[in-house]
Design a protein around this motif. Structure first.
Motif, PDB file in Angstrom:
ATOM      1  N   ASN A  46       0.815  -1.217   0.000  1.00 11.16           N
ATOM      2  CA  ASN A  46       0.000   0.000   0.000  1.00 11.16           C
ATOM      3  C   ASN A  46       0.848   1.266   0.000  1.00 11.16           C
ATOM      4  OD1 ASN A  46      -2.317  -1.562   0.050  1.00 11.16           O
ATOM      5  ND2 ASN A  46      -2.467  -1.510   2.279  1.00 11.16           N
ATOM      6  N   TYR A  47       2.114   1.156   0.368  1.00 13.09           N
ATOM      7  CA  TYR A  47       3.004   2.321   0.442  1.00 13.09           C
ATOM      8  C   TYR A  47       3.617   2.643  -0.931  1.00 13.09           C
ATOM      9  CZ  TYR A  47       6.635   5.429   2.266  1.00 13.09           C
ATOM     10  OH  TYR A  47       7.434   6.504   2.523  1.00 13.09           O
ATOM     11  N   LEU A  48       3.584   1.711  -1.860  1.00 10.52           N
ATOM     12  CA  LEU A  48       4.208   1.911  -3.173  1.00 10.52           C
ATOM     13  C   LEU A  48       3.685   3.162  -3.890  1.00 10.52           C
ATOM     14  CD1 LEU A  48       6.215   1.015  -5.319  1.00 10.52           C
ATOM     15  CD2 LEU A  48       4.451  -0.517  -6.219  1.00 10.52           C
ATOM     16  N   PRO A  49       2.375   3.403  -3.973  1.00 14.60           N
ATOM     17  CA  PRO A  49       1.910   4.628  -4.656  1.00 14.60           C
ATOM     18  C   PRO A  49       2.454   5.911  -4.025  1.00 14.60           C
ATOM     19  CG  PRO A  49       0.077   3.127  -4.299  1.00 14.60           C
ATOM     20  CD  PRO A  49       1.250   2.561  -3.554  1.00 14.60           C
ATOM     21  N   ILE A  50       2.626   5.916  -2.717  1.00 13.78           N
ATOM     22  CA  ILE A  50       3.168   7.087  -2.026  1.00 13.78           C
ATOM     23  C   ILE A  50       4.629   7.278  -2.425  1.00 13.78           C
ATOM     24  CG2 ILE A  50       3.753   8.032   0.256  1.00 13.78           C
ATOM     25  CD1 ILE A  50       1.234   6.411   1.269  1.00 13.78           C
ATOM     26  N   MET A  51       5.384   6.178  -2.483  1.00 16.51           N
ATOM     27  CA  MET A  51       6.793   6.277  -2.899  1.00 16.51           C
ATOM     28  C   MET A  51       6.905   6.744  -4.338  1.00 16.51           C
ATOM     29  SD  MET A  51       9.111   3.257  -1.278  1.00 16.51           S
ATOM     30  CE  MET A  51       8.363   1.966  -2.222  1.00 16.51           C
ATOM     31  N   LEU A  52       6.047   6.226  -5.212  1.00 17.05           N
ATOM     32  CA  LEU A  52       6.090   6.636  -6.617  1.00 17.05           C
ATOM     33  C   LEU A  52       5.812   8.129  -6.746  1.00 17.05           C
ATOM     34  CD1 LEU A  52       4.285   3.602  -8.285  1.00 17.05           C
ATOM     35  CD2 LEU A  52       6.728   4.139  -8.361  1.00 17.05           C
ATOM     36  N   LYS A  53       4.830   8.628  -6.006  1.00 20.80           N
ATOM     37  CA  LYS A  53       4.516  10.061  -6.033  1.00 20.80           C
ATOM     38  C   LYS A  53       5.714  10.878  -5.547  1.00 20.80           C
ATOM     39  CE  LYS A  53       1.159  13.438  -4.384  1.00 20.80           C
ATOM     40  NZ  LYS A  53      -0.043  13.662  -3.577  1.00 20.80           N
ATOM     41  N   SER A  54       6.354  10.431  -4.481  1.00 28.93           N
ATOM     42  CA  SER A  54       7.510  11.129  -3.936  1.00 28.93           C
ATOM     43  C   SER A  54       8.678  11.119  -4.924  1.00 28.93           C
ATOM     44  CB  SER A  54       7.935  10.475  -2.620  1.00 28.93           C
ATOM     45  OG  SER A  54       9.126  11.037  -2.144  1.00 28.93           O
ATOM     46  N   LEU A  55       8.943   9.969  -5.543  1.00 31.30           N
ATOM     47  CA  LEU A  55      10.044   9.863  -6.502  1.00 31.30           C
ATOM     48  C   LEU A  55       9.773  10.693  -7.756  1.00 31.30           C
ATOM     49  CD1 LEU A  55      10.876   6.073  -6.099  1.00 31.30           C
ATOM     50  CD2 LEU A  55      12.355   8.006  -5.473  1.00 31.30           C
ATOM     51  N   LEU A  56       8.502  10.791  -8.156  1.00 29.35           N
ATOM     52  CA  LEU A  56       8.147  11.661  -9.283  1.00 29.35           C
ATOM     53  C   LEU A  56       8.419  13.121  -8.922  1.00 29.35           C
ATOM     54  CD1 LEU A  56       4.809  10.006 -10.460  1.00 29.35           C
ATOM     55  CD2 LEU A  56       6.849  10.354 -11.883  1.00 29.35           C
TER      56      LEU A  56
END
Length: 133
Positions: A46-56
């Motif tokens: 569930n944390y993956l979308p948050i990491m992707l947003k942060s990395l973007l």
């Protein structure tokens, strides 16, 4: 775009773990493909979308396409900075000065205990390229 030297360029441990996966696989991936390829990982699914947003936001990754998954489209991501660029940004943002680069290169060669002659040839080639620019 390079951050100023006063700004810290920082990825979290979990973000670096995800970046390592992207660098290793070296191909566009959807979030589902990342989860499948990651095997055991330190973040929750569930944390993956948050990491992707942060990395973007940090411009470490970019959206490079869309693929159809059943009735929806999923974004594909790829790294926007190489491992070497990340390390350089991190070092510069933590105070590495231009005059220290040669000493850092020597320290890395000594630390890695690699074939010094090959590394010297590569460094000489890089120096020639820099002089031509």
């Amino acid at each position: 775009m390079m951050k100023t030297q006063n700004e810290k360029y920082h990825l979290t441990d979990k973000e670096v773990e995800l970046m390592e996966l992207l660098w290793k696989l070296d191909k566009p991936l959807t979030s589902m493909q990342m989860l499948e390829a990651a095997g055991e990982h330190s973040w929750s699914d569930n944390y993956l979308p948050i990491m992707l947003k942060s990395l973007l936001k940090k411009k470490a990754i970019e959206v490079c396409g869309y693929v159809q998954c059943a009735t929806q489209y999923a974004r594909q991501f790829k790294y926007a900075i190489t491992r070497e660029e990340y390390i350089a940004r991190f070092a510069i943002s933590h105070g590495l000065k231009t005059n220290a680069i040669p000493r850092v290169a020597v320290a890395m060669v000594e630390e890695l205990d690699e074939d010094k002659e090959e590394i010297i040839r590569e460094l000489e080639a890089f120096i020639r390229e820099l002089k031509e620019k």
